[in-house]
Write a protein that holds these residues in place. Structure first.
Motif, PDB file in Angstrom:
ATOM      1  N   GLU A   1     -12.976  -0.313   1.563  1.00  0.00           N
ATOM      2  CA  GLU A   1     -12.270   0.695   0.779  1.00  0.00           C
ATOM      3  C   GLU A   1     -11.694   0.111  -0.511  1.00  0.00           C
ATOM      4  O   GLU A   1     -11.448   0.831  -1.478  1.00  0.00           O
ATOM      5  CB  GLU A   1     -11.144   1.296   1.630  1.00  0.00           C
ATOM      6  N   LEU A   2     -11.499  -1.199  -0.520  1.00  0.00           N
ATOM      7  CA  LEU A   2     -10.911  -1.864  -1.673  1.00  0.00           C
ATOM      8  C   LEU A   2     -11.948  -2.615  -2.498  1.00  0.00           C
ATOM      9  O   LEU A   2     -11.611  -3.477  -3.313  1.00  0.00           O
ATOM     10  CB  LEU A   2      -9.799  -2.807  -1.214  1.00  0.00           C
ATOM     11  N   CYS A   3     -13.220  -2.285  -2.281  1.00  0.00           N
ATOM     12  CA  CYS A   3     -14.296  -2.777  -3.144  1.00  0.00           C
ATOM     13  C   CYS A   3     -14.441  -1.818  -4.321  1.00  0.00           C
ATOM     14  O   CYS A   3     -14.380  -0.606  -4.152  1.00  0.00           O
ATOM     15  CB  CYS A   3     -15.621  -2.864  -2.389  1.00  0.00           C
TER      16      CYS A   3
ATOM     17  N   ASP B   1      -4.234   0.694 -11.508  1.00  0.00           N
ATOM     18  CA  ASP B   1      -4.959   1.334 -10.399  1.00  0.00           C
ATOM     19  C   ASP B   1      -4.799   0.530  -9.113  1.00  0.00           C
ATOM     20  O   ASP B   1      -4.611   1.097  -8.027  1.00  0.00           O
ATOM     21  CB  ASP B   1      -6.451   1.457 -10.722  1.00  0.00           C
ATOM     22  N   VAL B   2      -4.883  -0.781  -9.227  1.00  0.00           N
ATOM     23  CA  VAL B   2      -4.806  -1.645  -8.049  1.00  0.00           C
ATOM     24  C   VAL B   2      -3.420  -1.556  -7.411  1.00  0.00           C
ATOM     25  O   VAL B   2      -3.288  -1.520  -6.183  1.00  0.00           O
ATOM     26  CB  VAL B   2      -5.169  -3.098  -8.412  1.00  0.00           C
ATOM     27  N   LEU B   3      -2.384  -1.504  -8.230  1.00  0.00           N
ATOM     28  CA  LEU B   3      -1.036  -1.360  -7.685  1.00  0.00           C
ATOM     29  C   LEU B   3      -0.899  -0.060  -6.892  1.00  0.00           C
ATOM     30  O   LEU B   3      -0.306  -0.041  -5.809  1.00  0.00           O
ATOM     31  CB  LEU B   3       0.000  -1.391  -8.811  1.00  0.00           C
ATOM     32  N   VAL B   4      -1.438   1.016  -7.431  1.00  0.00           N
ATOM     33  CA  VAL B   4      -1.369   2.305  -6.744  1.00  0.00           C
ATOM     34  C   VAL B   4      -2.078   2.221  -5.396  1.00  0.00           C
ATOM     35  O   VAL B   4      -1.565   2.664  -4.355  1.00  0.00           O
ATOM     36  CB  VAL B   4      -1.974   3.420  -7.617  1.00  0.00           C
ATOM     37  N   LYS B   5      -3.288   1.654  -5.400  1.00  0.00           N
ATOM     38  CA  LYS B   5      -4.069   1.566  -4.165  1.00  0.00           C
ATOM     39  C   LYS B   5      -3.393   0.664  -3.136  1.00  0.00           C
ATOM     40  O   LYS B   5      -3.358   0.977  -1.931  1.00  0.00           O
ATOM     41  CB  LYS B   5      -5.480   1.053  -4.477  1.00  0.00           C
ATOM     42  N   LEU B   6      -2.843  -0.448  -3.591  1.00  0.00           N
ATOM     43  CA  LEU B   6      -2.255  -1.401  -2.641  1.00  0.00           C
ATOM     44  C   LEU B   6      -0.883  -0.955  -2.155  1.00  0.00           C
ATOM     45  O   LEU B   6      -0.487  -1.301  -1.034  1.00  0.00           O
ATOM     46  CB  LEU B   6      -2.182  -2.790  -3.270  1.00  0.00           C
TER      47      LEU B   6
ATOM     48  N   GLU C   1      -0.286   2.084  -1.441  1.00  0.00           N
ATOM     49  CA  GLU C   1      -0.701   2.989  -0.367  1.00  0.00           C
ATOM     50  C   GLU C   1      -1.119   2.197   0.875  1.00  0.00           C
ATOM     51  O   GLU C   1      -0.735   2.534   2.003  1.00  0.00           O
ATOM     52  CB  GLU C   1      -1.859   3.858  -0.845  1.00  0.00           C
ATOM     53  N   GLN C   2      -1.895   1.132   0.692  1.00  0.00           N
ATOM     54  CA  GLN C   2      -2.338   0.313   1.818  1.00  0.00           C
ATOM     55  C   GLN C   2      -1.151  -0.370   2.508  1.00  0.00           C
ATOM     56  O   GLN C   2      -1.108  -0.478   3.740  1.00  0.00           O
ATOM     57  CB  GLN C   2      -3.342  -0.738   1.342  1.00  0.00           C
ATOM     58  N   ALA C   3      -0.182  -0.830   1.714  1.00  0.00           N
ATOM     59  CA  ALA C   3       0.989  -1.490   2.281  1.00  0.00           C
ATOM     60  C   ALA C   3       1.836  -0.504   3.089  1.00  0.00           C
ATOM     61  O   ALA C   3       2.391  -0.867   4.142  1.00  0.00           O
ATOM     62  CB  ALA C   3       1.823  -2.116   1.173  1.00  0.00           C
ATOM     63  N   THR C   4       1.908   0.723   2.619  1.00  0.00           N
ATOM     64  CA  THR C   4       2.658   1.748   3.358  1.00  0.00           C
ATOM     65  C   THR C   4       2.004   2.025   4.703  1.00  0.00           C
ATOM     66  O   THR C   4       2.674   2.122   5.741  1.00  0.00           O
ATOM     67  CB  THR C   4       2.755   3.038   2.527  1.00  0.00           C
ATOM     68  N   ILE C   5       0.679   2.129   4.700  1.00  0.00           N
ATOM     69  CA  ILE C   5      -0.052   2.339   5.955  1.00  0.00           C
ATOM     70  C   ILE C   5       0.186   1.174   6.911  1.00  0.00           C
ATOM     71  O   ILE C   5       0.463   1.367   8.109  1.00  0.00           O
ATOM     72  CB  ILE C   5      -1.561   2.508   5.680  1.00  0.00           C
ATOM     73  N   ALA C   6       0.092  -0.040   6.397  1.00  0.00           N
ATOM     74  CA  ALA C   6       0.284  -1.230   7.233  1.00  0.00           C
ATOM     75  C   ALA C   6       1.700  -1.282   7.798  1.00  0.00           C
ATOM     76  O   ALA C   6       1.903  -1.617   8.977  1.00  0.00           O
ATOM     77  CB  ALA C   6      -0.004  -2.488   6.413  1.00  0.00           C
ATOM     78  N   PHE C   7       2.682  -0.950   6.961  1.00  0.00           N
ATOM     79  CA  PHE C   7       4.080  -0.954   7.405  1.00  0.00           C
ATOM     80  C   PHE C   7       4.275   0.055   8.544  1.00  0.00           C
ATOM     81  O   PHE C   7       4.875  -0.254   9.585  1.00  0.00           O
ATOM     82  CB  PHE C   7       4.981  -0.600   6.227  1.00  0.00           C
ATOM     83  N   GLU C   8       3.744   1.253   8.352  1.00  0.00           N
ATOM     84  CA  GLU C   8       3.881   2.289   9.385  1.00  0.00           C
ATOM     85  C   GLU C   8       3.169   1.888  10.672  1.00  0.00           C
ATOM     86  O   GLU C   8       3.678   2.119  11.776  1.00  0.00           O
ATOM     87  CB  GLU C   8       3.350   3.614   8.849  1.00  0.00           C
TER      88      GLU C   8
ATOM     89  N   VAL D   1       8.139   0.515   0.560  1.00  0.00           N
ATOM     90  CA  VAL D   1       7.279  -0.314  -0.277  1.00  0.00           C
ATOM     91  C   VAL D   1       7.622  -0.040  -1.741  1.00  0.00           C
ATOM     92  O   VAL D   1       7.631   1.119  -2.175  1.00  0.00           O
ATOM     93  CB  VAL D   1       5.781  -0.034  -0.044  1.00  0.00           C
ATOM     94  N   TYR D   2       7.911  -1.102  -2.489  1.00  0.00           N
ATOM     95  CA  TYR D   2       8.225  -0.992  -3.909  1.00  0.00           C
ATOM     96  C   TYR D   2       7.270  -1.876  -4.702  1.00  0.00           C
ATOM     97  O   TYR D   2       6.945  -2.995  -4.274  1.00  0.00           O
ATOM     98  CB  TYR D   2       9.641  -1.484  -4.213  1.00  0.00           C
ATOM     99  N   THR D   3       6.857  -1.416  -5.857  1.00  0.00           N
ATOM    100  CA  THR D   3       6.288  -2.351  -6.816  1.00  0.00           C
ATOM    101  C   THR D   3       7.448  -3.144  -7.404  1.00  0.00           C
ATOM    102  O   THR D   3       8.613  -2.716  -7.351  1.00  0.00           O
ATOM    103  CB  THR D   3       5.535  -1.643  -7.947  1.00  0.00           C
ATOM    104  N   PHE D   4       7.152  -4.289  -7.998  1.00  0.00           N
ATOM    105  CA  PHE D   4       8.230  -5.091  -8.578  1.00  0.00           C
ATOM    106  C   PHE D   4       8.944  -4.320  -9.684  1.00  0.00           C
ATOM    107  O   PHE D   4      10.176  -4.416  -9.821  1.00  0.00           O
ATOM    108  CB  PHE D   4       7.680  -6.410  -9.131  1.00  0.00           C
ATOM    109  N   GLU D   5       8.191  -3.568 -10.456  1.00  0.00           N
ATOM    110  CA  GLU D   5       8.795  -2.768 -11.518  1.00  0.00           C
ATOM    111  C   GLU D   5       9.809  -1.776 -10.938  1.00  0.00           C
ATOM    112  O   GLU D   5      10.925  -1.620 -11.459  1.00  0.00           O
ATOM    113  CB  GLU D   5       7.697  -2.032 -12.292  1.00  0.00           C
TER     114      GLU D   5
END
Length: 550
Positions: free
Chosen positions: A264-266, A312-317, A319-326, A356-360
């Motif tokens: 999915e991340l390709c 784009d990568v930040l947005v996708k990751l 989302e992935q980090a939120t799924i992993a956390f849950e 989940v936060y981006t650094f910004e």
């Protein structure tokens, strides 16, 4: 066809004989040796200002680039092609008992005859058509090809209706200080000599894409690389009361399960697909053993892109980090409940939720909560942290986030997503501009001219699949994409900084025509001599002729 094999081979061995491992004094030695060689050519004795050796900027180490140019006399064109390649190599420890021969191909190949080798490597060694040694493939034979062409046109400027710039840069194998410093020289020459940069030709190595692949590849544009990183906090507890806290390593493991090898991340573009991300580091940040669970964990991943931007990568990751956390929380509660059932203990879950936060976003929250006091503290902290020279950009960024977390009012478990290293921009060569289309046409013409002289197929593809300095001569990202890098790197402006505006000022379409071989960065690194010493220089020359010599 240029009869160049023996001269390119001699240049290759001369360069390989100089041990130039990245981040060692060897980088300095090879730069001075190459400059001495280059300035011995009659053209540069007559035109000494056309060659220079320059120390890198904003670099902790002393090392140099070598740059030169030949002005054609056939006409009055300002069209200019840049020939670029790196002088540094990876280390030689993998050669083990043959380490003393790593940079002397002839002696190494004699020694290898007494070694147990894979059958393919043995066949290559016995054939006499392959050259072994550190750097022969990545990428001193490619640099030798460029050096040959520079020398050829310095002796025949009347065949050149335009100009040829030669760039031999350092530090490609680590932080790209070389090419980033060279951009300022290229920009200065552009203004001083009115150079119209129409193409850059890199000469990094090419290899089979799969077992049995006999194609020799030319690449238009290059893959981009990011290093998305995650600082993960849990809730500390004594290991004897493990369900009273949340181990950040547990969340990190779930995150790696979610991201590693994920199709999915390709990123697919122009019919070509990047390899999926893979973790390059996963650790907690405990300094020593205790029976308390870790306060935080840190993990980062290699991430290749073709068309996605850093934003784009930040947005996708995220989302992935939120799924992993849950998923991690769900598994935690399931296991806690099951433990209570078998132990008879009371089930008393803590109501954690995924954050989940981006650094910004994290920075904005801390500034809103703490104001200027926070900002002043972090500025001082980063200034002091810079004194610790043992920290690379990745660990520096982690320590900055770790310190910032101390100011967070809500200390419940969270993930902070950021970039912690150099962004190597992706480059698309699609023909959207006239200068891009001219380069694409020149490559096609060159392949048609040279293919009949060589037995294996010469095939063009859209993205060079490895990290290289090609990334730093053009930008396909817009300003918003680049801001996503700077605004989400905790070390930006202190430990790490790139003037992407310098890249945009050059912004020249780039291709890779490089030596062919196998096992780059390995003990049995080797290149096929006919393609690398004969075909590569002639392909490159045909592109030059199509662009500026006719």
């Amino acid at each position: 066809m240029l009869s160049c094999r023996e001269e390119v081979l001699a240049f290759t061995k001369q360069l390989v004989n100089i041990e130039s491992i990245v981040n060692t004094d060897g980088e300095k030695v090879i730069a001075h040796s190459l400059y001495t060689l280059l300035t011995s050519f009659p053209y540069f004795l007559e035109n000494p200002t056309h060659a220079t050796i320059e120390q890198t900027n904003h670099d902790d180490l002393e090392r140099y680039n070598v740059l030169s140019f030949v002005k054609g006399t056939k006409g009055n064109s300002n069209r200019t092609v840049i020939l670029m390649g790196h002088m540094d190599t990876v280390g030689i420890d993998d050669f083990n008992q043959l380490k003393e021969f790593a940079c002397t191909p002839d002696e190494l190949m004699r020694a290898l005859r007494d070694e147990e080798l894979p059958s393919t490597a043995r066949d290559h060694l016995d054939s006499g058509e392959w050259l072994f040694g550190r750097g022969v493939l990545d990428m001193k034979s490619g640099l030798a090809s460029h050096l040959y062409l520079l020398k050829y046109y310095s002796e025949n400027p009347d065949q050149l209706d335009g100009n040829l710039v030669f760039l031999a840069e350092c530090d490609e194998e680590d932080g790209s200080h070389g090419v980033l410093s060279a951009l300022k020289t290229l920009k200065r020459w552009k203004e001083e000599h009115q150079f119209d940069y129409v193409a850059a030709i890199n000469a990094d190595f090419v290899s089979p894409r799969y077992e049995g692949d006999e194609n020799r590849y030319i690449y238009k544009g290059t893959v981009g690389k990011l290093l998305p990183s995650f600082f993960i906090t849990g809730a500390e507890t004594h290991v004897g009361s493990c369900f009273e806290g949340l181990d950040p390593n547990f969340i990190a493991a779930e995150l790696t399960k979610q991201i590693n090898y994920s199709p999915e991340l390709c990123n697919e573009a122009y019919g070509e697909t990047t390899v999926p991300p893979v973790s390059l580091k996963q650790t907690d940040l405990k300094p020593s053993y205790t029976v308390q669970t870790a306060l935080s964990a840190y993990v980062y991943y290699n991430f290749f892109i073709h068309s996605w931007s850093p934003k784009d990568v930040l947005v996708k990751l995220k989302e992935q980090a939120t799924i992993a956390f849950e998923n991690a929380l769900a598994t935690f509660y399931d296991r806690y409940k099951a433990f209570c059932e078998i132990s008879g203990e009371r089930f008393m879950p803590t109501e954690w939720s995924s954050r989940v936060y981006t650094f910004e976003e994290f920075e904005e929250l801390l500034i809103s909560e703490n104001g200027a006091k926070y900002s002043s503290h972090m500025d001082a902290f980063k200034a002091e942290l810079l004194l610790d020279t043992s920290l690379d950009t990745r660990m520096f960024a982690a320590r900055v986030v770790e310190e910032a977390w101390k100011w967070m009012k809500d200390k419940s478990p969270a993930i902070i997503l950021f970039y912690s290293s150099l962004y190597s921009p992706r480059i698309e060569l699609s023909g959207k501009s006239e200068v891009e289309q001219n380069l694409i046409d020149a490559v096609e013409t060159a392949v048609k001219a040279i293919q009949p002289t060589y037995q294996y197929p010469i095939v063009t593809r859209n993205f060079f699949p490895y990290i290289s300095d090609m990334s730093f001569v053009a930008l396909s990202d817009d300003e918003e994409g680049i801001r996503a890098v700077s605004d989400n790197n905790p070390g930006w402006g202190t430990k790490h900084f790139v003037e992407y505006s310098d890249i945009r000022d050059i912004n020249v379409p780039v291709i890779n025509i490089g030596p062919y071989g196998i096992d780059a960065h390995k003990k049995l690194e080797r290149m096929e001599m006919t393609y690398s010493l004969e075909v590569v220089p002639n392909l490159t020359n045909e592109v030059i002729r199509e662009l500026i010599s006719k």
